[in-house]
Design a protein around this motif. Structure first.
Motif, PDB file in Angstrom:
ATOM      1  N   GLY A  51       1.254  -1.421  -0.089  1.00 20.03           N
ATOM      2  CA  GLY A  51      -0.204   0.451  -0.148  1.00 20.03           C
ATOM      3  C   GLY A  51       0.557   0.638  -0.204  1.00 20.03           C
ATOM      4  N   LEU A  52       0.254   2.476   0.675  1.00 16.69           N
ATOM      5  CA  LEU A  52       0.777   3.738   0.556  1.00 16.69           C
ATOM      6  C   LEU A  52       1.841   3.745   1.664  1.00 16.69           C
ATOM      7  N   GLY A  86       5.204   6.487  -2.251  1.00 22.25           N
ATOM      8  CA  GLY A  86       4.518   5.600  -3.519  1.00 22.25           C
ATOM      9  C   GLY A  86       3.976   4.802  -2.942  1.00 22.25           C
ATOM     10  N   TYR A  87       4.053   3.380  -3.730  1.00 26.11           N
ATOM     11  CA  TYR A  87       3.460   2.609  -3.468  1.00 26.11           C
ATOM     12  C   TYR A  87       4.010   0.844  -3.146  1.00 26.11           C
ATOM     13  N   ARG A  88       3.383   0.559  -2.368  1.00 21.60           N
ATOM     14  CA  ARG A  88       4.356  -1.274  -1.689  1.00 21.60           C
ATOM     15  C   ARG A  88       4.230  -1.671  -2.923  1.00 21.60           C
ATOM     16  N   VAL A  89       3.973  -1.941  -4.442  1.00 22.79           N
ATOM     17  CA  VAL A  89       3.037  -2.792  -4.316  1.00 22.79           C
ATOM     18  C   VAL A  89       2.799  -4.303  -4.181  1.00 22.79           C
ATOM     19  N   THR A  90       4.005  -4.804  -3.890  1.00 21.76           N
ATOM     20  CA  THR A  90       4.041  -6.190  -3.749  1.00 21.76           C
ATOM     21  C   THR A  90       5.396  -5.315  -1.710  1.00 21.76           C
ATOM     22  N   ALA A 112      21.899  30.002  -1.163  1.00 19.17           N
ATOM     23  CA  ALA A 112      21.774  28.964  -2.330  1.00 19.17           C
ATOM     24  C   ALA A 112      21.393  27.708  -1.768  1.00 19.17           C
ATOM     25  N   SER A 113      20.438  27.746  -2.553  1.00 18.68           N
ATOM     26  CA  SER A 113      19.762  26.535  -2.239  1.00 18.68           C
ATOM     27  C   SER A 113      19.184  25.049  -3.389  1.00 18.68           C
ATOM     28  N   GLN A 114      19.155  23.657  -3.359  1.00 18.57           N
ATOM     29  CA  GLN A 114      18.958  23.136  -4.694  1.00 18.57           C
ATOM     30  C   GLN A 114      17.375  22.024  -4.115  1.00 18.57           C
ATOM     31  N   LEU A 115      16.874  21.458  -5.748  1.00 19.11           N
ATOM     32  CA  LEU A 115      15.587  21.138  -5.488  1.00 19.11           C
ATOM     33  C   LEU A 115      16.037  20.156  -6.518  1.00 19.11           C
ATOM     34  N   ARG A 116      15.360  18.167  -5.569  1.00 19.46           N
ATOM     35  CA  ARG A 116      15.942  17.422  -6.851  1.00 19.46           C
ATOM     36  C   ARG A 116      14.059  17.001  -7.016  1.00 19.46           C
ATOM     37  N   PHE A 117      14.306  16.223  -8.101  1.00 19.78           N
ATOM     38  CA  PHE A 117      13.139  15.136  -7.661  1.00 19.78           C
ATOM     39  C   PHE A 117      12.336  14.552  -9.259  1.00 19.78           C
ATOM     40  N   GLY A 118      11.731  13.758  -8.989  1.00 22.39           N
ATOM     41  CA  GLY A 118      11.990  12.323  -9.973  1.00 22.39           C
ATOM     42  C   GLY A 118      11.852  11.350  -9.823  1.00 22.39           C
ATOM     43  N   PRO A 119      10.646  10.277 -10.629  1.00 20.09           N
ATOM     44  CA  PRO A 119      10.676   8.561 -10.345  1.00 20.09           C
ATOM     45  C   PRO A 119      11.654   7.527  -9.627  1.00 20.09           C
ATOM     46  N   GLN A 120      10.996   7.067  -9.283  1.00 26.46           N
ATOM     47  CA  GLN A 120      12.328   5.869  -8.369  1.00 26.46           C
ATOM     48  C   GLN A 120      11.857   4.418  -8.004  1.00 26.46           C
ATOM     49  N   VAL A 121      12.265   3.886  -8.061  1.00 26.58           N
ATOM     50  CA  VAL A 121      12.114   1.893  -7.766  1.00 26.58           C
ATOM     51  C   VAL A 121      13.012   1.250  -7.058  1.00 26.58           C
ATOM     52  N   TRP A 173       6.277   5.191   6.704  1.00 25.12           N
ATOM     53  CA  TRP A 173       5.986   4.947   7.179  1.00 25.12           C
ATOM     54  C   TRP A 173       4.137   4.165   6.060  1.00 25.12           C
ATOM     55  N   ASN A 174       3.700   3.444   6.719  1.00 24.26           N
ATOM     56  CA  ASN A 174       2.986   2.507   5.805  1.00 24.26           C
ATOM     57  C   ASN A 174       1.221   2.920   6.447  1.00 24.26           C
ATOM     58  N   ILE A 175       1.210   3.097   5.218  1.00 29.30           N
ATOM     59  CA  ILE A 175      -0.662   3.751   5.232  1.00 29.30           C
ATOM     60  C   ILE A 175      -1.971   2.386   5.351  1.00 29.30           C
TER      61      ILE A 175
END
Length: 251
Positions: A33-34, A80-84, A115-124, A249-251
């Motif tokens: 789940g979430l 994200g989601y724990r698919v399994t 100065a500041s840095q912002l990172r973002f993207g998908p992951q597995v 935290w697993n919801i």
């Protein structure tokens, strides 16, 4: 008779203990789940902000990460989601407060520099032991990086045949580019059915490809204030290492 009673009592106690242990194991199910994760750490890097560009000291050359910063403090968020129980699919984002330092290329002595840095993207992620008390994992992702700078302070400007005057110079820039890959290794100690925490180590390879912004020179009145765009610069390849603690935290 007494011996038989003792054996029966011992067997009943053993069976009861085994049943309680089985019930305790059964009460914890593998997470699905979430899932939401937050983290805090320290960040260091090597490479370039840009190459062959105009620097603050009016020279043209490279500006390295080590020239402008003593590291950074990253704040991490993953959703994200724990698919399994083993596989997590989602997105990451991090905001890094950069520990700027004085240098001749971007932050003169006595200047205010931020100065500041912002990172973002998908992951597995793959979790090796989702039902164990400690669950090691490895994650892979990619994304975008935004670097924001704002530096300002006094500078000497020659405006005529006399002595130079003191003006205020402000430089604002945003440098951005792709994060080609990031790899995270870590582990989580289970605190309960839904909470866990543990260490993580992330390594990235990225490149700053686009630089925009301007410089504003404010001369003493009644002299004018002028704003000019930043000049061109070549791409800046670099890598980052982040080490810290994260909680999930697993919801």
């Amino acid at each position: 008779m007494t011996g038989r009673l003792s054996w029966a009592l011992a067997a009943a106690i053993a069976l009861g203990s085994a049943g309680a242990s089985a019930q305790e194991v059964a009460t914890y199910s593998a997470p699905t789940g979430l899932e939401v994760t937050v983290g805090l750490g320290f960040q260091a890097g090597a490479g370039y902000v840009y190459k062959n560009g105009a620097r603050l000291d009016r020279t043209v050359g490279d500006v390295k990460l080590s020239d402008a910063a003593n590291g950074a403090v990253p704040f991490l968020v993953e959703v994200g989601y724990r698919v399994t129980p083993n596989w997590f699919v989602g997105a990451y984002g991090s905001y890094s407060y950069i520990l700027t330092k004085e240098n001749p290329y971007s932050c003169f002595e006595g200047w205010e520099c931020a100065a500041s840095q912002l990172r973002f993207g998908p992951q597995v992620q793959y979790h090796f032991s989702p039902t164990a008390s400690f669950d090691p994992f490895v994650g892979v992702g990619f994304g975008m990086v935004l670097l924001n700078n704002e530096n300002s302070g006094p500078t000497q400007v020659q405006v005529g045949p006399g002595a130079p005057v003191t003006a205020n110079l402000k430089l604002k820039s945003q440098t951005r580019g792709p994060e080609f890959v990031n790899v995270t290794v870590g582990g989580k100690w289970r605190l309960g059915h839904s909470l866990s925490f543990g260490p993580y180590l992330t390594g990235t390879y990225a490149r700053y490809t686009t630089r925009s912004g301007d410089t504003t020179l404010a001369l003493p009145a009644p002299l004018p204030t002028t704003t000019t765009p930043l000049g061109p610069a070549e791409d800046g390849p670099y890598g980052l290492i982040m080490l810290g603690i994260r909680g999930s935290w697993n919801i």
